[in-house]
Write a protein that holds these residues in place. Structure first.
Motif, PDB file in Angstrom:
ATOM      1  N   GLN A 123       0.791  -1.233   0.000  1.00  0.00           N
ATOM      2  CA  GLN A 123       0.000   0.000   0.000  1.00  0.00           C
ATOM      3  C   GLN A 123       0.827   1.290   0.000  1.00  0.00           C
ATOM      4  OE1 GLN A 123       0.243  -2.266   2.528  1.00  0.00           O
ATOM      5  NE2 GLN A 123      -0.710  -1.506   4.385  1.00  0.00           N
ATOM      6  N   LEU A 124       2.136   1.190   0.225  1.00  0.00           N
ATOM      7  CA  LEU A 124       2.974   2.386   0.204  1.00  0.00           C
ATOM      8  C   LEU A 124       3.458   2.738  -1.201  1.00  0.00           C
ATOM      9  CD1 LEU A 124       5.113   1.978   3.442  1.00  0.00           C
ATOM     10  CD2 LEU A 124       2.993   3.266   3.108  1.00  0.00           C
ATOM     11  N   GLY A 125       3.189   1.877  -2.167  1.00  0.00           N
ATOM     12  CA  GLY A 125       3.571   2.169  -3.540  1.00  0.00           C
ATOM     13  C   GLY A 125       5.057   2.096  -3.799  1.00  0.00           C
ATOM     14  N   ASP A 126       5.796   1.444  -2.903  1.00  0.00           N
ATOM     15  CA  ASP A 126       7.248   1.345  -3.056  1.00  0.00           C
ATOM     16  C   ASP A 126       7.685   0.032  -3.711  1.00  0.00           C
ATOM     17  OD1 ASP A 126       6.698  -0.390  -0.973  1.00  0.00           O
ATOM     18  OD2 ASP A 126       7.946   0.631   0.497  1.00  0.00           O
ATOM     19  N   GLY A 127       6.728  -0.744  -4.208  1.00  0.00           N
ATOM     20  CA  GLY A 127       7.056  -1.998  -4.875  1.00  0.00           C
ATOM     21  C   GLY A 127       7.356  -3.136  -3.926  1.00  0.00           C
ATOM     22  N   VAL A 128       7.163  -2.931  -2.621  1.00  0.00           N
ATOM     23  CA  VAL A 128       7.471  -3.952  -1.627  1.00  0.00           C
ATOM     24  C   VAL A 128       6.188  -4.358  -0.901  1.00  0.00           C
ATOM     25  CG1 VAL A 128       8.798  -4.514   0.438  1.00  0.00           C
ATOM     26  CG2 VAL A 128       9.769  -2.988  -1.286  1.00  0.00           C
ATOM     27  N   ALA A 129       5.942  -5.654  -0.825  1.00  0.00           N
ATOM     28  CA  ALA A 129       4.841  -6.207  -0.043  1.00  0.00           C
ATOM     29  C   ALA A 129       5.438  -7.318   0.810  1.00  0.00           C
ATOM     30  CB  ALA A 129       3.738  -6.742  -0.944  1.00  0.00           C
ATOM     31  N   ALA A 130       5.972  -6.948   1.964  1.00  0.00           N
ATOM     32  CA  ALA A 130       6.652  -7.912   2.832  1.00  0.00           C
ATOM     33  C   ALA A 130       6.271  -7.644   4.285  1.00  0.00           C
ATOM     34  CB  ALA A 130       8.168  -7.799   2.661  1.00  0.00           C
ATOM     35  N   ALA A 131       6.317  -8.681   5.094  1.00  0.00           N
ATOM     36  CA  ALA A 131       5.915  -8.571   6.501  1.00  0.00           C
ATOM     37  C   ALA A 131       6.741  -7.562   7.283  1.00  0.00           C
ATOM     38  CB  ALA A 131       5.997  -9.950   7.168  1.00  0.00           C
ATOM     39  N   ASP A 132       7.944  -7.249   6.811  1.00  0.00           N
ATOM     40  CA  ASP A 132       8.804  -6.312   7.543  1.00  0.00           C
ATOM     41  C   ASP A 132       8.911  -4.946   6.857  1.00  0.00           C
ATOM     42  OD1 ASP A 132      10.290  -7.115   5.365  1.00  0.00           O
ATOM     43  OD2 ASP A 132      12.135  -7.443   6.510  1.00  0.00           O
ATOM     44  N   ASN A 133       7.970  -4.611   5.975  1.00  0.00           N
ATOM     45  CA  ASN A 133       8.023  -3.336   5.260  1.00  0.00           C
ATOM     46  C   ASN A 133       7.332  -2.228   6.064  1.00  0.00           C
ATOM     47  OD1 ASN A 133       8.512  -1.425   3.291  1.00  0.00           O
ATOM     48  ND2 ASN A 133       6.726  -1.987   2.064  1.00  0.00           N
ATOM     49  N   TYR A 134       8.140  -1.551   6.881  1.00  0.00           N
ATOM     50  CA  TYR A 134       7.649  -0.420   7.677  1.00  0.00           C
ATOM     51  C   TYR A 134       8.510   0.792   7.360  1.00  0.00           C
ATOM     52  CZ  TYR A 134       4.948  -3.828  10.218  1.00  0.00           C
ATOM     53  OH  TYR A 134       4.058  -4.814  10.536  1.00  0.00           O
ATOM     54  N   VAL A 135       7.871   1.912   7.103  1.00  0.00           N
ATOM     55  CA  VAL A 135       8.548   3.159   6.761  1.00  0.00           C
ATOM     56  C   VAL A 135       8.153   4.178   7.822  1.00  0.00           C
ATOM     57  CG1 VAL A 135       8.768   4.958   5.029  1.00  0.00           C
ATOM     58  CG2 VAL A 135       8.530   2.567   4.317  1.00  0.00           C
TER      59      VAL A 135
END
Length: 171
Positions: A123-135
Motif C-alpha cells: 500500500q505504500l507504492g514502493d514496490g514492496v509487499a513484505a511482513a517487515d516493510n515499515y517506513v
C-alpha cells in the motif's frame, strides 16, 4: 472552526485527540502544539487511533498511535508507541494527507506523492509487499509530480492524478 482553530473530542485511548492526555474528552478541546499558540489549521484527517493535520503554512503534524510508524515522525514503533501531542512530521508544504489504520499517504504542493507506515500489502507504492516493510518517515512514491489527491484504505492506496486518471496500489 471558521477562524482556523482545531477542536477535538472522543475516546482518546492512544492520544488521538492531541490534548496531551489519554483521557476521554466529552466536550471539544482546542488543539495546539506546544510553543505554537497562534497556529492555524488548513486541513485535518482523523484515522483509526491517530490524527494528522496540515497548518496554514503547509507543515504536516501528527499525533496518536504509532504502532506501525503511521505518524511519520521518524520514530520506530519500538521507540514510540503513541504521542498524545501534535508533533511535526515535515515542513512541506503539503496539499493533502490521508490515513487509515496502519499507513498514511499525502501529496505535497509540488504534486509529489508520499507514503509511510506499514507497507506489508504494497500500500505504500514502493514496490514492496513484505511482513517487515515499515517506513517511519514520509518517503516519495515514484518520481511523478502530477498527483492531486491520495486516499488510504485498509491495505491499499488510491491516487488521483491531475489529468483525471485514478491509480491504485496494495491489496
Amino acid at each position: 472552526d471558521t477562524d482556523g482553530g482545531l477542536w477535538a473530542w472522543g475516546s482518546n485511548v492512544t492520544g488521538e485527540i492531541g490534548d496531551g492526555t489519554y483521557s476521554k474528552a466529552y466536550t471539544p478541546k482546542r488543539i495546539l502544539p506546544s510553543g505554537e499558540p497562534t497556529l492555524l489549521w488548513a486541513d485535518i484527517e482523523g484515522a483509526r487511533g491517530y490524527t494528522m493535520a496540515i497548518d496554514t503554512t503547509g507543515r504536516l503534524w501528527s499525533w496518536g498511535t504509532n504502532a506501525e510508524g503511521q505518524l511519520g515522525q521518524g520514530f520506530t514503533a519500538a521507540e514510540v508507541t503513541s504521542s498524545p501531542t501534535p508533533g511535526l512530521v515535515d515542513a512541506g508544504p503539503w496539499l493533502n494527507v490521508d490515513g487509515w489504520w496502519t499507513h498514511s499517504v499525502g501529496v505535497k504542493a509540488d504534486g509529489s506523492a508520499w507514503g509511510w507506515g506499514a507497507g506489508v500489502s504494497g500500500q505504500l507504492g514502493d514496490g514492496v509487499a513484505a511482513a517487515d516493510n515499515y517506513v517511519y518517515a514520509p518517503q516519495q512514491i515514484g518520481a511523478d509530480t502530477d498527483w492531486s489527491l491520495l486516499r488510504a484504505g485498509k491495505a491499499h492506496t488510491i491516487g488521483l492524478k491531475a489529468g483525471g486518471t485514478v491509480w491504485g496500489t496494495g491489496w
